[in-house]
Design an enzyme around this catalytic site. Structure first.
Site, short mmCIF file in Angstrom:
data_model
loop_
_atom_site.label_atom_id
_atom_site.label_comp_id
_atom_site.label_asym_id
_atom_site.label_seq_id
_atom_site.Cartn_x
_atom_site.Cartn_y
_atom_site.Cartn_z
N THR A 62 0.81 -1.22 0.00
CA THR A 62 0.00 0.00 0.00
C THR A 62 0.85 1.27 0.00
O THR A 62 0.32 2.36 -0.24
CB THR A 62 -0.94 0.03 1.22
OG1 THR A 62 -0.17 -0.15 2.42
CG2 THR A 62 -1.97 -1.10 1.12
N LEU A 71 7.10 0.23 2.30
CA LEU A 71 6.99 0.94 3.57
C LEU A 71 5.79 0.48 4.39
O LEU A 71 5.80 0.55 5.62
CB LEU A 71 6.91 2.45 3.34
CG LEU A 71 8.11 3.10 2.64
CD1 LEU A 71 7.86 4.59 2.48
CD2 LEU A 71 9.40 2.85 3.41
N SER A 72 4.73 0.05 3.71
CA SER A 72 3.54 -0.41 4.42
C SER A 72 2.78 -1.36 3.51
O SER A 72 2.82 -1.25 2.28
CB SER A 72 2.66 0.78 4.82
OG SER A 72 1.58 0.34 5.62
N CYS A 73 2.07 -2.29 4.14
CA CYS A 73 1.30 -3.26 3.36
C CYS A 73 0.25 -3.90 4.26
O CYS A 73 0.31 -3.80 5.48
CB CYS A 73 2.22 -4.34 2.78
SG CYS A 73 3.00 -5.41 4.02
#
Length: 413
Positions: A62, A71-73
């Site tokens: 994401t 960095l984010s998921c």
């Protein structure tokens, strides 16, 4: 297990197929975790992807950095279920989640703790906090909140917690995660042990004031970042064209320029006589090598072109390697015969390159044989000791690993 999903399947059918895959992999062991996976609609938390992607047993990225780093998921559902199995949240519990992601994990936790429990998720990025909070609110979840802050500091206003769970990888173990737990609380953390070897560990207090693992399993996560306990990663291009790279971490800094081009230097092969059956996990050998060797064990991502050309012959596309001071040794395999029941075996070897590549490969091979001879059939325990006394004794399978905040001890027993 092969479960085919199609674009015309309903979210409910896709969710059931996902749960079947997760359970087949050995996760969602408790009925409560299974029920949470069934009750929470994952596609609500990743609205920008197709339903079949939302309900695949895989991460959904994401957010990336400018250079493409994740960095984010939304974490892989199987690994999410593993962490929830380890945390064992009960109705009425208060839980702190480190790393908000998409809000999906917080929603699962909110279902597990029930209306009289409470979940606080914390993240360092305002956009992630806003998105996760909006998704939770849209789902009508009133017993979960998302706050902005450095996850390594915990969230004192909500303490004490019955459980602290990190949905990000960590190397240090911040004092706040331990001090903000209730006396019988449990900490679940995907902990990078050393090098590129990580395990998700559930810690509980022991009688002497330290902490001891109640259970643990191999896993990996996007690392904690942007705070007092961030765990940056880097890559060394070993070949000049990025077809073979070496992952770097903060616990073993070395000069990258001394390893660039190392694979063009003379090659040495060492074969250990240590064999593995098909589908037998190598995780315990990896853990031993990363504890026992000064350079630790590092991930070595390899492009297929480098394998096809014969430049490298690693065990797997993501190889595992041990760096030295200008030399490198990586793990390899070859057919290892058959066991007494006629099952095919694979023998483990080590390939060395560089001025002292043969010596490094021999050292790695010796450690593989030591593990196989003396420790292969032992269990492993992790401890957070109450003090920083180095009581390592590799001959007895005991390693003291110092690190920021709290050291850990790894014990074969």
């Amino acid at each position: 297990m092969n479960l085919t999903t199609t674009d015309n399947m309903s979210p409910e059918a896709l969710r059931e197929a996902l749960i079947a895959q997760v359970k087949h992999a050995g996760y969602a062991r408790s009925r409560t975790v299974e029920d949470a996976l069934r009750a929470v609609e994952r596609h609500h938390y990743v609205p920008d992807v197709e339903l079949t992607v939302a309900y695949a047993n895989d991460i959904v990225v994401t957010k990336r950095s400018a250079d493409g780093e994740v960095l984010s998921c939304a974490s892989q559902p199987g690994i999410v279920a593993l962490l929830l199995d380890q945390l064992r949240p009960q109705r009425g519990d208060r839980v702190l989640e480190i790393g908000a992601g998409t809000g999906y994990n917080a929603a699962l936790l909110a279902h597990l703790v029930g209306e009289h429990g409470h979940v606080t998720a914390i993240d360092v990025d305002a956009d992630i906090v806003d998105f996760a909070g909006e998704r939770l609110a849209a789902a009508g979840i009133g017993n979960a909140e998302v706050v902005l802050g450095d996850g390594a500091c915990g969230h004192e206003p909500g303490a004490p917690y019955d459980g602290v769970i990190a949905s990000v990888g960590a190397y240090g173990i911040p004092a706040s995660w331990l001090s903000q737990l209730a006396p019988a609380g449990r900490l679940v953390i995907p902990l990078r042990i050393r090098g590129s070897v990580s395990r998700s560990i559930a810690f509980e207090r022991d009688a002497d004031g330290g902490w001891r693992s109640a259970e643990h399993a191999m896993c990996g996560f996007v690392p904690l970042r942007g705070g007092i306990a961030d765990d940056p990663r880097g890559r060394i291009d070993l070949t000049g064209d990025n077809s073979v790279a070496l992952q770097t971490h903060q616990d073993y800094p070395f000069a990258a320029e001394r390893l660039t081009g190392v694979l063009d230097q003379p090659r040495s092969e060492m074969w250990t006589g240590v064999t593995f059956a098909r589908r037998e996990s190598l995780e315990w050998m990896y853990l031993w090598l990363t504890c026992a060797l000064p350079g630790a064990l590092r991930s070595m991502p390899v492009e297929q072109t480098a394998i096809d050309s014969g430049r490298v012959t690693p065990m797997f596309r993501t190889g595992m390697a041990v760096p030295g001071d200008g030399e490198l040794a990586y793990l390899a395999k070859r057919p290892g015969g058959y066991d007494s029941e006629g099952h095919e075996l694979t023998e483990t070897g080590v390939i060395g390159h560089g001025p002292n590549g043969g010596e490094l490969a021999a050292r790695v091979a010796d450690e593989i044989r030591t593990w196989d001879r003396n420790f292969r059939r032992r269990s492993v325990r992790f401890e957070i000791p109450a003090d920083r006394v180095d009581d390592s004794d590799p001959t007895c399978g005991r390693f003291f690993l110092d690190r920021p905040h709290h050291p850990i001890t790894v014990i074969w027993h």
